[in-house]
Design an enzyme around this catalytic site. Sequence first.
Site, PDB file in Angstrom:
ATOM      1  N   LEU A  75       0.830  -1.200   0.000  1.00 42.40           N
ATOM      2  CA  LEU A  75       0.000   0.000   0.000  1.00 42.40           C
ATOM      3  C   LEU A  75       0.867   1.254   0.000  1.00 42.40           C
ATOM      4  O   LEU A  75       2.050   1.204   0.327  1.00 42.40           O
ATOM      5  CB  LEU A  75      -0.937  -0.025   1.214  1.00 42.40           C
ATOM      6  CG  LEU A  75      -1.869  -1.248   1.251  1.00 42.40           C
ATOM      7  CD1 LEU A  75      -2.477  -1.435   2.639  1.00 42.40           C
ATOM      8  CD2 LEU A  75      -2.959  -1.105   0.199  1.00 42.40           C
ATOM      9  N   LYS A 178      14.664   0.492   4.786  1.00 43.95           N
ATOM     10  CA  LYS A 178      14.147   0.975   3.503  1.00 43.95           C
ATOM     11  C   LYS A 178      14.184   2.497   3.428  1.00 43.95           C
ATOM     12  O   LYS A 178      14.634   3.080   2.432  1.00 43.95           O
ATOM     13  CB  LYS A 178      12.713   0.484   3.303  1.00 43.95           C
ATOM     14  CG  LYS A 178      12.015   1.038   2.057  1.00 43.95           C
ATOM     15  CD  LYS A 178      12.712   0.614   0.762  1.00 43.95           C
ATOM     16  CE  LYS A 178      12.134   1.328  -0.452  1.00 43.95           C
ATOM     17  NZ  LYS A 178      10.797   0.853  -0.806  1.00 43.95           N
TER      18      LYS A 178
END
Length: 314
Positions: A75, A178
């Site tokens: 998402l 990340k």
Amino acid sequence: MNGARHGALSGGVGFVGLGSMGWPMAARLQAAGFAPCVHDALPQRARLLAEQTGCCAVERLDDLARRCRSIVLMLPSSLQVEEVVEALRPGLAEGALVIDMSSGSPSTTQRLAHSLRSVGVSLVDAPVSGGPARAATGELTVMFGGGLEDLARARPLLDAMGTTVHHAGAVGAGQTVKALNNLMFASGVLITVEAMLIAQRAGLDPATLVDVANCSSGENFATRFMAKQQILSRSFHPAFRLDLMFKDLTIAADLARETRTTAPFTLQCRETWSAALGLLGSGHDNSAIARYCEMIAGDELVSEAVTGCSVPRG
């Protein structure tokens, strides 16, 4: 072949979020024999993927949760993840595993994991790097945050979508890595563009600087894969949106604040991306940051070697 035959994985597999990354990732799971039940905010996208690949489209998230013991989320942000988790919650059975592969906020992920743990459900984070092209070929790099037992359960799914899985640490660690990886990437893009502008003003073809950097200490992802291919060619081919990069830089800046780390370049990088986003809008690839840099420099990058255009001198 079905999910029960893949190592420690058992029960149905769900996949939520069929955007530019989620679509090819879900298709990889189908090709690997997991027969995922897929859902998207636009039901027609789920139906189209089901028609093209043979997977199952499910319109209600609580229904998907009742069918599936393992659910992958891909998402745009933690806001959507929170909304989806709440919609899944009524159907989640004890022992279910939720794998959030979105690039989100580590603190939000940790809070959601704690909430689900109280009802016997595990939530882990496993954001990826590689873009849509590597998602399509199953060559993503996965950054996993969670316990070793949950990693073993998730591994068959992760191996179907990626070639490299790094266990970063506890829940939230994958998203921390990340965000910081993208901070390093974004910084490299900015300094590469600025260096090319300086080179051009000095009378050089900026492609010459890129060629030298790629054989020397200045090499980075931007010099290798973006400078000529997207910026000097003026293609700005969409791969990773500028607004998503800004989101990840905001997460990185938040991490600096939460850890009380003095990080002036991180904050400046984020502010530059914020200004570019405000000027250009969200629909552009992150390589379009070059257009913002050109605007404030009062010059446009051109290369005779890349485009055949004459390079301005002086």
